[in-house]
Design a protein around this motif. Structure first.
Motif, PDB file in Angstrom:
ATOM      1  N   GLY A 291       0.817  -1.211   0.000  1.00 57.67           N
ATOM      2  CA  GLY A 291       0.000   0.000   0.000  1.00 57.67           C
ATOM      3  C   GLY A 291       0.851   1.262   0.000  1.00 57.67           C
ATOM      4  N   LEU A 292       1.943   1.262   0.783  1.00 62.27           N
ATOM      5  CA  LEU A 292       2.864   2.399   0.770  1.00 62.27           C
ATOM      6  C   LEU A 292       3.529   2.552  -0.592  1.00 62.27           C
ATOM      7  CD1 LEU A 292       4.608   2.078   4.256  1.00 62.27           C
ATOM      8  CD2 LEU A 292       3.032   3.876   3.512  1.00 62.27           C
ATOM      9  N   GLU A 293       3.859   1.393  -1.200  1.00 65.27           N
ATOM     10  CA  GLU A 293       4.433   1.427  -2.550  1.00 65.27           C
ATOM     11  C   GLU A 293       3.498   2.119  -3.531  1.00 65.27           C
ATOM     12  OE1 GLU A 293       3.770  -1.030  -6.346  1.00 65.27           O
ATOM     13  OE2 GLU A 293       3.715  -2.190  -4.501  1.00 65.27           O
ATOM     14  N   LEU A 294       2.217   1.740  -3.482  1.00 63.87           N
ATOM     15  CA  LEU A 294       1.254   2.344  -4.404  1.00 63.87           C
ATOM     16  C   LEU A 294       1.088   3.831  -4.134  1.00 63.87           C
ATOM     17  CD1 LEU A 294      -1.434  -0.488  -4.346  1.00 63.87           C
ATOM     18  CD2 LEU A 294       0.154   0.035  -6.192  1.00 63.87           C
ATOM     19  N   ALA A 295       1.108   4.210  -2.851  1.00 64.96           N
ATOM     20  CA  ALA A 295       0.995   5.627  -2.511  1.00 64.96           C
ATOM     21  C   ALA A 295       2.186   6.416  -3.040  1.00 64.96           C
ATOM     22  CB  ALA A 295       0.885   5.785  -0.997  1.00 64.96           C
ATOM     23  N   ALA A 296       3.386   5.822  -2.939  1.00 56.33           N
ATOM     24  CA  ALA A 296       4.581   6.509  -3.435  1.00 56.33           C
ATOM     25  C   ALA A 296       4.561   6.631  -4.953  1.00 56.33           C
ATOM     26  CB  ALA A 296       5.835   5.765  -2.976  1.00 56.33           C
ATOM     27  N   ILE A 297       4.134   5.565  -5.626  1.00 55.57           N
ATOM     28  CA  ILE A 297       4.075   5.602  -7.088  1.00 55.57           C
ATOM     29  C   ILE A 297       3.021   6.595  -7.555  1.00 55.57           C
ATOM     30  CG2 ILE A 297       3.404   4.241  -9.116  1.00 55.57           C
ATOM     31  CD1 ILE A 297       4.758   1.837  -7.771  1.00 55.57           C
ATOM     32  N   ASP A 298       1.867   6.578  -6.891  1.00 56.59           N
ATOM     33  CA  ASP A 298       0.782   7.484  -7.277  1.00 56.59           C
ATOM     34  C   ASP A 298       1.136   8.936  -6.936  1.00 56.59           C
ATOM     35  OD1 ASP A 298      -1.989   8.131  -8.066  1.00 56.59           O
ATOM     36  OD2 ASP A 298      -2.302   8.483  -5.934  1.00 56.59           O
ATOM     37  N   GLY A 299       1.747   9.160  -5.765  1.00 58.27           N
ATOM     38  CA  GLY A 299       2.174  10.495  -5.359  1.00 58.27           C
ATOM     39  C   GLY A 299       1.084  11.371  -4.796  1.00 58.27           C
ATOM     40  N   ARG A 300      -0.162  10.915  -4.849  1.00 61.15           N
ATOM     41  CA  ARG A 300      -1.285  11.756  -4.425  1.00 61.15           C
ATOM     42  C   ARG A 300      -1.235  12.119  -2.940  1.00 61.15           C
ATOM     43  NH1 ARG A 300      -6.714  10.637  -7.164  1.00 61.15           N
ATOM     44  NH2 ARG A 300      -5.294   9.104  -8.019  1.00 61.15           N
ATOM     45  N   PRO A 301      -0.944  11.165  -2.020  1.00 60.52           N
ATOM     46  CA  PRO A 301      -0.902  11.552  -0.605  1.00 60.52           C
ATOM     47  C   PRO A 301       0.140  12.620  -0.310  1.00 60.52           C
ATOM     48  CG  PRO A 301      -1.014   9.162  -0.835  1.00 60.52           C
ATOM     49  CD  PRO A 301      -0.746   9.722  -2.193  1.00 60.52           C
ATOM     50  N   TRP A 302       1.309  12.539  -1.001  1.00 61.14           N
ATOM     51  CA  TRP A 302       2.346  13.524  -0.725  1.00 61.14           C
ATOM     52  C   TRP A 302       1.936  14.890  -1.267  1.00 61.14           C
ATOM     53  CZ3 TRP A 302       3.398   9.804   2.010  1.00 61.14           C
ATOM     54  CH2 TRP A 302       3.737   8.545   1.561  1.00 61.14           C
ATOM     55  N   ARG A 303       1.284  14.923  -2.407  1.00 59.67           N
ATOM     56  CA  ARG A 303       0.827  16.210  -2.947  1.00 59.67           C
ATOM     57  C   ARG A 303      -0.236  16.820  -2.045  1.00 59.67           C
ATOM     58  NH1 ARG A 303       1.283  13.221  -7.843  1.00 59.67           N
ATOM     59  NH2 ARG A 303      -0.959  12.782  -7.834  1.00 59.67           N
ATOM     60  N   ALA A 304      -1.124  15.981  -1.515  1.00 63.69           N
ATOM     61  CA  ALA A 304      -2.161  16.491  -0.617  1.00 63.69           C
ATOM     62  C   ALA A 304      -1.546  17.052   0.664  1.00 63.69           C
ATOM     63  CB  ALA A 304      -3.150  15.375  -0.279  1.00 63.69           C
ATOM     64  N   ALA A 305      -0.527  16.353   1.194  1.00 58.86           N
ATOM     65  CA  ALA A 305       0.147  16.851   2.401  1.00 58.86           C
ATOM     66  C   ALA A 305       0.850  18.169   2.121  1.00 58.86           C
ATOM     67  CB  ALA A 305       1.139  15.803   2.903  1.00 58.86           C
ATOM     68  N   ALA A 306       1.477  18.278   0.936  1.00 58.77           N
ATOM     69  CA  ALA A 306       2.160  19.537   0.593  1.00 58.77           C
ATOM     70  C   ALA A 306       1.164  20.684   0.479  1.00 58.77           C
ATOM     71  CB  ALA A 306       2.926  19.359  -0.719  1.00 58.77           C
ATOM     72  N   ARG A 307      -0.002  20.419  -0.111  1.00 55.39           N
ATOM     73  CA  ARG A 307      -1.023  21.478  -0.218  1.00 55.39           C
ATOM     74  C   ARG A 307      -1.503  21.918   1.156  1.00 55.39           C
ATOM     75  NH1 ARG A 307      -2.841  18.316  -4.675  1.00 55.39           N
ATOM     76  NH2 ARG A 307      -4.409  17.310  -3.356  1.00 55.39           N
ATOM     77  N   ARG A 308      -1.649  20.954   2.082  1.00 57.39           N
ATOM     78  CA  ARG A 308      -2.088  21.331   3.434  1.00 57.39           C
ATOM     79  C   ARG A 308      -1.039  22.185   4.136  1.00 57.39           C
ATOM     80  NH1 ARG A 308      -4.424  16.041   3.526  1.00 57.39           N
ATOM     81  NH2 ARG A 308      -2.552  15.187   4.510  1.00 57.39           N
TER      82      ARG A 308
END
Length: 312
Positions: A291-308
């Protein structure tokens, strides 16, 4: 013509509903496989799946007023896609499910984006590996190692072979994703490509299953096994393709990647509730790492955290 979907826009409630439905029907394929393969040989199960799905998708195309192309180039592409996306992975995964739980098979299948990132970097010019994707690949390999366990270092048994077969199926799906890029350049509509690949794989698998399994000599399957075949063909293949291309058309490929997170959930629930399967702690650890792998590949969680952070 509708505007192309934004890759990272929030999905509508309808799209989320379709995505959850797609995860459920794809996760259900592992459940249906597990039921059918208890009574029927692997090739018979897979051949029945693609043949029934081909009939259903041909009927859908007829209702939509669409026709299959007749050129050699199109059918060569369908054959390649049918082998990589149907015949090879279906056979490997169903064989693997004779020896591992359906939930484990579904988690291993979630490694498909891991192989896709690596193969796309090597085989294409426009999908290079970024730092985030590389981190995802490394975490994904750790998840796969956790799933298979340390036993593989001491003895190569049937269970390890079955898990590797499921991983090989994920690798085949990744190759299919790259091979399938050509259909857009050829002007072949997605639903036509879906029907073409299951027709082509049927033409390969039906005679192969007849020669190897001789299904007419087998005992008649129980109602449960027969319904499982209908379910994996009609629900987890034909209906899944309809949902898949509906989401792809409106929400985009990036949003569609989220389904990979959700498929193991439905597979594990069905296996636990109806097949009496129990997963070990290492299986859940492996699923978390993938699941972490998919999150890293997708990049969406990190972009959302950066926007916050920017908003704060």
């Amino acid at each position: 013509m509708p505007a192309p979907p934004a890759a990272n826009r929030p999905m509508t409630p309808v799209e989320w509903g379709l995505l959850l439905a797609l995860a459920a029907v794809w996760g259900g394929s592992f459940f249906f496989n597990a039921v059918a393969v208890r009574e029927l040989p692997v090739l018979t199960v897979v051949a029945a799946r693609v043949a029934l799905a081909a009939l259903i998708l041909l009927a859908v195309l007829r209702l939509r007023g669409e026709r299959m192309p007749r050129g050699r180039a199109a059918w060569t592409a369908f054959l390649g896609m049918g082998l990589l996306n149907n015949a090879i992975p279906f056979s490997l995964i169903v064989w693997g499910q004779q020896h591992v739980a359906s939930g484990v098979a579904s988690i291993l299948n979630a490694a498909t984006p891991l192989f896709t990132v690596i193969l796309a970097h090597v085989l294409t010019r426009d999908e290079r590996m970024s730092g985030g994707k590389l981190a995802g690949v490394l975490v994904g390999f750790a998840g796969v190692a956790a799933l298979i366990g340390a036993d593989a270092l001491h003895a190569f048994g049937t269970q390890v072979a079955a898990q590797l077969a499921c991983l090989a199926g994920a690798l085949s799906y990744a190759l299919a994703g790259i091979h399938g890029r050509r259909f857009r350049a050829m002007g072949i509509a997605p639903m036509t490509a879906a029907a073409g690949q299951v027709i082509a794989s049927s033409l390969v698998l039906l005679p192969l299953a007849a020669a190897v399994d001789r299904p007419w000599t087998l005992a008649a399957p129980s109602p449960a096994a027969a319904l499982a075949l209908v379910g994996v063909a009609g629900i987890s293949t034909a209906l899944a393709y309809v949902l898949y291309f509906r989401i792809l058309a409106t929400a985009g490929a990036t949003n569609l990647l989220l389904v990979t997170f959700l498929i193991p959930v439905s597979a594990i629930l069905l296996g636990t509730l109806f097949l009496g399967e129990a997963l070990q702690a290492r299986h859940f650890a492996g699923m978390a790492l993938i699941g972490l792998e998919l999150a890293a590949i997708d990049g969406r969680p990190w972009r959302a955290a950066a926007r916050r952070r920017r908003a704060g």
